[in-house]
Design an enzyme around this catalytic site. Structure first.
Site: not given
Lengths: 86, 404
Positions: B185, B213, B244
Site C-alpha cells: 500500500s 490494493h 478501495k
C-alpha cells in the site's frame, strides 16, 4: 560455528552500531528504545540483521520482552541453543 | 504518571508537524463532491489519495442499489453473524465473491482490517508459525499477533529470504502460513508471487495473499495479482477489502480449502462484532457486478496512472516503484515532505502524507493513488500543481539552507 556468550555480546554490539547514530556507549543495560531512540520498526529491522548474522530466527512475538542490549544477547543465545549441532 | 504520558514524545512530533500548517492526519472534507473532488477548508481540491481506484463511490447503479437496500432492509442488522446478523444478502455477497474469484467459499467482514484479523487469527494458533513480509500492513501484523502463532518476519519481497527462514524452522507440530500482499500500500510495489509460490510448493506450506490494493486493478478479470501472476492454484487464501476498488466498506477472505468455513464458528473477529449493514452489502454487491461488467474502468485507471507517473518522473521526482495505481514519491526529508504536502493542499491537490515508522526504510513519502474517475484534464492539472509546488519547495529549501 559455536558462539560463546562474550562473542555474541561483541557481535551484537557491532551490529547495533548502524542503529546508534548518537554513538551512545553500549552497555548491557542500554535500553534500545529510550537510549538509542529505536522505534518498533527500526527494532525489527535491527533484529533481522542479528538473525542473518547468527542464522537464527527471533520470533517478533518475543520482541516486547527485548528491551536492553543484554535482553537481545540472551534472546540470541536462547535461539542458538535450539539449533541442532553442526 | 498518567497513562497518556507515554505519548509525550510522539505528541511533540505531532506539534512540530502542525507548525507547517494543516494537520495531515486530521483532514476533514467539508463536502465530498465526486469520486475525485471535495471541498476542504472552503477550497476545491482534487483528490489523489483515496484508493478509490475505479471511482465507483458515486456510480448511479451502486448508489441506487444502496438506497434500495436501506429502504427494504433497514439501517442496520443490530447483530453479529452468528446471531441475528446474517441476511440473505450477506450470503449472496459471499457467494458472489467466491464466484468472482473462482473459489469454493468466501466470508465477509465489516472492514478490511477485520478481514485480516479474522482470517489470520482464525487460521493460525499458538502451535503454528506465520512468516510475514516485513512491509506487511498493520492489519496483518495485528492479525498475526492476535493468532498467538510464532511470528517470523522475512525481508520484503524476497523469496530467497523466505526460503532461508522456512529451511531454518525446526519441526514443530503445527502448520505454517506464509503471508504476502499483491501490491504494497505505501510504495505500490508488487510481490513476486510466482517465486513465492515456488518456495511455498517446495516447503509444503500454505500461502495467503492480501489483494487489498490489487483487487479490481490487476488481472484480466480483475481478480488481482494472484490472477495476473498466474498463481491462483498455489494461493490457499485470498483476503481483500471493499473499501478501495469497490467503493464501499468491508472485507473478505476466500479459499478453496474444504474446511475454510470452520472459521465461521472459530474466528473471534468474525463472531463477536456486528455484521455489515444491508446497504453496505448492497453497495459491495453492485460494485462487484460493475467491475465485471465494465473492464474499461481498469483500462482508464491504468491510462491515468501511466500519465501521472510519466508527468511526475519528468518533473524529477523519485518514484518508489514501477507504474501502478499507487505512485509514491520519496522526499529527501520529513520536513520537505510535510512542506510539499501543505503546498499541494494550498494549491488544491490532496495526496497522502506517509511518515516513519509507518513507511519502509524510514522514508517520507507523498503517496498518490489514481482513480478511473480522474479526467485527463484533472491528471494534467495535478502534474502542473506538482510542478509549481516543487518550485516552491526548492525556494523554501534555499531559504532554510541560507538560515543555517
Amino acid at each position: 560455528m559455536q558462539w560463546t556468550a562474550d562473542e555474541v555480546h561483541a557481535e551484537v554490539v557491532r551490529l547495533l552500531e548502524p542503529f546508534n547514530p548518537q554513538s551512545v556507549d553500549l552497555q548491557p543495560e542500554t535500553d534500545l528504545a529510550t537510549d538509542l531512540g529505536m522505534d518498533s520498526v527500526a527494532a525489527m529491522n535491527m533484529v533481522m540483521e542479528v538473525e542473518d548474522r547468527f542464522e537464527i530466527d527471533i520470533p517478533i512475538s518475543l520482541l516486547p520482552d527485548v528491551k536492553t542490549l543484554q535482553d537481545l544477547v540472551d534472546a540470541v543465545l536462547a535461539e542458538l541453543s535450539k539449533k541442532p549441532a553442526q | 504518571m498518567s497513562l497518556l504520558d507515554k505519548y509525550d514524545k510522539v505528541s511533540l512530533r505531532h506539534q512540530r508537524l502542525l507548525s507547517f500548517g494543516r494537520d495531515p492526519f486530521n483532514i476533514c472534507m467539508d463536502r465530498i463532491v465526486s469520486a475525485t473532488e471535495a471541498v476542504i477548508n472552503g477550497r476545491d481540491v482534487i483528490l489523489v489519495g483515496t484508493n478509490n481506484y475505479l471511482g465507483l463511490t458515486f456510480d448511479p447503479d451502486c448508489v441506487a442499489a444502496t438506497a434500495d437496500a436501506v429502504t427494504r432492509e433497514g439501517t442496520g442488522t443490530t447483530g453479529s453473524r452468528i446471531a441475528n446478523g446474517t441476511y440473505a444478502s450477506h450470503r449472496g455477497l459471499e457467494q458472489a465473491i467466491a464466484g468472482f474469484l473462482g473459489r469454493h467459499a468466501a466470508m465477509v467482514f465489516p472492514t478490511g482490517y477485520q478481514a485480516n484479523l479474522g482470517i489470520l487469527a482464525g487460521l493460525a494458533g499458538p502451535e503454528d508459525t506465520i512468516l510475514l513480509d516485513a512491509d506487511s500492513h498493520a492489519s496483518i501484523y495485528d492479525g498475526c499477533r492476535l493468532s498467538g502463532a510464532k511470528l517470523v518476519r522475512f525481508r520484503h519481497n524476497s523469496p530467497e529470504d523466505l526460503d532461508k527462514r522456512l529451511s531454518r524452522l525446526s519441526g514443530g507440530t503445527g502448520g505454517t502460513l506464509v503471508v504476502v500482499e499483491g501490491i504494497y500500500s505505501m510504495l505500490g510495489d508488487q510481490a513476486p508471487l510466482g517465486e513465492f509460490a515456488d518456495v511455498k510448493r517446495r516447503h509444503g506450506v500454505e500461502l495467503l495473499v492480501d489483494e487489498a490494493h490489487s483487487l479490481g486493478v490487476f488481472g484480466d478479470r480483475g481478480r488481482g495479482v494472484v490472477e495476473s501472476a498466474g498463481v491462483e492454484e498455489d494461493v490457499d487464501y485470498v483476503v481483500g477489502t471493499f473499501s478501495k476498488s469497490l467503493g464501499a466498506v468491508g472485507g473478505f477472505g476466500a479459499s478453496d480449502h474444504p474446511g475454510f468455513e470452520r472459521l465461521r464458528y472459530t474466528s473471534r473477529p468474525y463472531m463477536f462484532t456486528a455484521s455489515s449493514s444491508p446497504s453496505t452489502i448492497a453497495t459491495a454487491m453492485a460494485a462487484l457486478e460493475k467491475i465485471q461488467a465494465r473492464p474499461e474502468l481498469r483500462q482508464q485507471l491504468w491510462q491515468n496512472a501511466r500519465t501521472l507517473y510519466d508527468g511526475l518522473k519528468d518533473l524529477g521526482f523519485t518514484i518508489c516503484a514501477e507504474t501502478s495505481a499507487i505512485i509514491a514519491l520519496k522526499m529527501p526529508s520529513e520536513a520537505a515532505a510535510v512542506y510539499m504536502w501543505n503546498a499541494l493542499m494550498e494549491a488544491g491537490v490532496y495526496v497522502n502524507l506517509a511518515l516513519p515508522p509507518g513507511t519502509p526504510d524510514g522514508s517520507s513519502l507523498l503517496r498518490c493513488s489514481l482513480s478511473a474517475a480522474h479526467t485527463p484534464a484533472q491528471v494534467q492539472r495535478i502534474c502542473e500543481i506538482f510542478g509549481s509546488c516543487l518550485e516552491a519547495l526548492k525556494a523554501w529549501q534555499a531559504t532554510q539552507s541560507a538560515a543555517e
